[in-house]
Write an enzyme that holds these catalytic residues in place. Structure first.
Site, mmCIF file in Angstrom:
data_model
loop_
_atom_site.group_PDB
_atom_site.id
_atom_site.type_symbol
_atom_site.label_atom_id
_atom_site.label_comp_id
_atom_site.label_asym_id
_atom_site.label_seq_id
_atom_site.Cartn_x
_atom_site.Cartn_y
_atom_site.Cartn_z
ATOM 1 C CE LYS A 66 48.503 -0.224 -20.618
ATOM 2 N NZ LYS A 66 49.336 0.324 -19.575
ATOM 3 N NE ARG A 105 45.851 -0.767 -14.536
ATOM 4 C CZ ARG A 105 46.983 -0.312 -15.046
ATOM 5 N NH1 ARG A 105 47.130 0.940 -15.309
ATOM 6 N NH2 ARG A 105 47.967 -1.141 -15.300
HETATM 7 P P1 AMP Z 1 51.187 -0.146 -15.678
HETATM 8 O O1 AMP Z 1 52.549 0.444 -15.785
HETATM 9 O O2 AMP Z 1 50.151 0.647 -16.419
HETATM 10 O O3 AMP Z 1 51.160 -1.619 -16.032
HETATM 11 O O4 AMP Z 1 50.756 -0.049 -14.123
HETATM 12 C C1 AMP Z 1 51.503 -0.714 -13.119
HETATM 13 C C2 AMP Z 1 50.734 -0.762 -11.809
HETATM 14 O O5 AMP Z 1 50.457 0.579 -11.352
HETATM 15 C C3 AMP Z 1 49.361 -1.427 -11.876
HETATM 16 O O6 AMP Z 1 49.440 -2.850 -11.765
HETATM 17 C C4 AMP Z 1 48.675 -0.788 -10.670
HETATM 18 O O7 AMP Z 1 49.133 -1.350 -9.460
HETATM 19 C C5 AMP Z 1 49.182 0.641 -10.710
HETATM 20 N N1 AMP Z 1 48.307 1.517 -11.522
HETATM 21 C C6 AMP Z 1 48.597 2.106 -12.722
HETATM 22 N N2 AMP Z 1 47.573 2.838 -13.182
HETATM 23 C C7 AMP Z 1 46.586 2.714 -12.244
HETATM 24 C C8 AMP Z 1 45.260 3.218 -12.147
HETATM 25 N N3 AMP Z 1 44.728 3.976 -13.104
HETATM 26 N N4 AMP Z 1 44.536 2.893 -11.045
HETATM 27 C C9 AMP Z 1 45.044 2.114 -10.065
HETATM 28 N N5 AMP Z 1 46.284 1.579 -10.106
HETATM 29 C C10 AMP Z 1 47.059 1.878 -11.174
#
Ligand code: AMP
Length: 217
Positions: free
Chosen positions: A14, A89
């Protein structure tokens, strides 16, 4: 231009697709993961909490994400559309997101699910490398997505790094979180008739082409 939301399991591509959308449509890319990774560098109580939570693969507290999303969406550059990735999420976040959107006079827009199976994700996760300067994404396990020079960004010459949560153990937690918490929001948007699904198990170009078709409808 309608707003765009990407929903996808970890490492489904993504971030890469969002980069392509930004390049073509000139709208800001709002990634809660990127914003949280910035916060995790701060030497403060919240910085330490976020850093620890990110490394564990668990989700940070909902309240933190609401505030950062609302503040980001209030900025002028979001007026002509934006792409949101990594938020909502879980179901609570989806409900709260609707409230934030209506408060700011926005629509949810296109909700695009990038679907891909677990085994392929594992392969992607261990090879993913990211530029510390421009956030460009590479995959050293895939010839087409590898940088030309090892550990150096093709686009800006920045140094490539591996995310602390890009290991198999953390992936399992993140994937389980996705199944448990994020899949209910897929149902939520399906019921609202705004969900569109794209098969992510394809080349970057083909996946982008499918996304473009949805966006330009
Ligand atoms: P991503 O880069 O989208 O894979 O996000 C990396 C990490 O950031 C996730 O594993 C969560 O620990 C945290 N994170 C990102 N977006 C959210 C969200 N909407 N709610 C809670 N934690 C988030």
């Amino acid at each position: 231009m309608k707003n765009i939301m990407f929903i996808a399991p970890p490492a489904a591509g993504k971030g890469t697709q969002a980069e392509l959308v930004v390049k073509k449509y000139h709208i800001p890319h709002i990634s809660t993961g990127d914003i949280l990774r910035e916060i995790s560098k701060e030497d403060s109580e919240i910085g330490n909490y976020v850093a620890e939570t990110l490394a564990s693969g668990k989700l940070v507290k909902d309240e933190i994400t609401y505030q950062l999303i609302e503040n980001r969406l209030k900025k002028d550059d979001c007026k002509n559309g934006f792409i949101i990735d990594g938020f909502p999420r879980n179901l609570e976040q989806a409900v709260q997101y609707d409230k934030i959107l209506s408060k700011l006079g926005f629509d949810v827009g296109h909700v695009i699910l990038i679907d891909i199976d677990e085994k392929n994700l594992e392969k992607r996760i261990v090879g993913r490398r990211i530029c510390e300067d421009c956030n460009a994404i590479y995959n050293i396990n895939d010839e087409k997505s590898s940088p030309q020079v090892e550990s150096v960004c093709d686009k800006c010459g920045g140094k490539l790094y591996q995310r602390t949560d890009d290991n198999l153990e953390s992936f399992q937690t993140r994937y389980q979180m996705y199944r448990e918490k994020t899949e209910p929001i897929i149902k939520y948007y399906k019921n609202k008739n705004v969900l569109e699904t794209v098969n992510g198990d394809d080349t970057v170009e083909n996946v982008f082409h499918k996304i473009e078709t949805i966006i330009s409808k």
